[in-house]
Scaffold this active site. Structure first.
Site, short mmCIF file in Angstrom:
data_model
loop_
_atom_site.label_atom_id
_atom_site.label_comp_id
_atom_site.label_asym_id
_atom_site.label_seq_id
_atom_site.Cartn_x
_atom_site.Cartn_y
_atom_site.Cartn_z
N LYS A 53 0.88 -1.28 -0.11
CA LYS A 53 -0.04 0.06 0.14
C LYS A 53 0.98 1.30 -0.05
CE LYS A 53 -3.82 -2.42 2.18
NZ LYS A 53 -4.81 -2.60 3.19
N GLN A 97 -4.64 -1.36 9.22
CA GLN A 97 -4.60 -2.87 8.78
C GLN A 97 -5.45 -3.79 9.70
OE1 GLN A 97 -3.87 -3.22 5.58
NE2 GLN A 97 -4.10 -5.59 5.63
N ASP A 120 -10.97 3.19 3.84
CA ASP A 120 -11.52 1.99 3.64
C ASP A 120 -12.89 1.78 3.64
OD1 ASP A 120 -9.77 -0.37 3.40
OD2 ASP A 120 -8.74 0.02 5.53
#
Ligand code: GUN
Length: 284
Positions: A53, A97, A120
């Site tokens: 990422k 994460q 997200d």
């Protein structure tokens, strides 16, 4: 009939080229989209995802920060960091994460992220907006799948769609997006009774169950679009999806490979969401 391959790698590259241009246009106005990625603990797969990422941000010209904490860190430290990032004008997107270590209240961490920086799309406010058909941030993996449908001109309206998997990260938002697109949606899981009877009806079959080669050729309706979200590591170190690809491609009409299908699209849509957040913040 051998299925047409839906190539996520090529589509991701094309989209990322466009993002570089978007970042160039923002730079002229003094704006550089920024992403902060938080990793807690030593999960090997999570480390790879976070590395990829941050690297993708660098590739297209985004600012990025990687914040790494040991597995036994006090949740308050991470919550304080999120509060700091919420107020940081260099940072337009914040990603924690998952999974987090067991002593974390995952929902509380996700709720601590400012909804306007929740790239997200996991904050309850953003999940609610998606459920109402008015999304602000779409979770990256299902967003990537929708882009692949769009790119391949796969019409979803009126189609039978079956999603195997009910996670907050993929299964549930995927189902919401398909509902919003006018599909008739069934959400199954690995324990669904008569699973094959459901999947055999599917014009669109999405496998997000996390079990290698769980979907076999006999579960697929001839000509169906088969989307494989799984990334499983086999004992020999090779990657494989949730679909038995070699057999399935002889039955399906279109199919995503693993690797090179949905995987490259997930990070690409994270970049898209971060750029979108920066554009919104700068008033564009
Ligand atoms: N873990 C697995 N997939 C994801 C994702 O898309 N976002 C985050 N934050 N964690 C994940």
């Amino acid at each position: 009939m051998t299925a047409q391959i839906l190539d996520g790698k090529v589509l991701a590259q094309r989209l990322r080229a466009g993002f570089r241009e978007q970042c160039g246009a923002l730079a002229v106005r003094g704006v550089r989209p920024g992403l902060a990625v938080i990793l807690v603990g030593e999960d090997a797969a999570s480390k790879v995802y976070v590395h990829n990422k941050v690297k993708a941000c660098e590739d297209v010209g985004l600012y990025s920060e990687k914040l790494v904490y040991p597995a036994d860190i006090a949740p308050a430290v991470v919550l304080d960091k999120i509060a700091e990032l919420n107020a940081d004008t260099k940072v337009h997107g914040i990603l924690v994460q998952l999974p987090l270590p067991a002593h974390f209240d995952e929902a509380a961490v996700l709720e601590a992220i400012a909804p306007k920086k929740d790239v997200d799309g996991f904050h309850a406010e953003n999940v609610g907006a998606l459920a109402q058909g008015n999304p602000r941030f779409i979770p990256c993996t299902p967003y990537g799948v929708m882009k692949m449908f769009e790119q391949s001109e796969i019409d979803l309206s009126g189609k039978e769609a079956v999603v195997i998997g009910r996670s907050n990260i993929v299964g549930k938002p995927m189902a919401l997006l398909l509902i919003n697109a006018g599909a008739t949606v069934t959400v199954c899981n690995s324990r669904t009774r008569e699973l094959r009877a459901h999947t055999r009806r599917a014009d669109i079959l999405i496998a997000a169950v996390g079990k290698p080669r769980f979907v076999t050729a006999d579960m697929i309706k001839p000509g169906a679009v088969v989307i494989d979200v799984g990334i499983n590591r086999l004992p020999d170190g090779k990657l494989c999806g949730d679909v038995d690809f070699d057999a399935a491609r002889e039955i399906a009409g279109q199919i995503t490979p693993v690797p090179g299908g949905v995987g490259p699209m997930t990070i690409t849509m994270l970049l898209a969401n971060t750029i979108e957040a920066a554009e919104r913040e700068s008033g564009k």
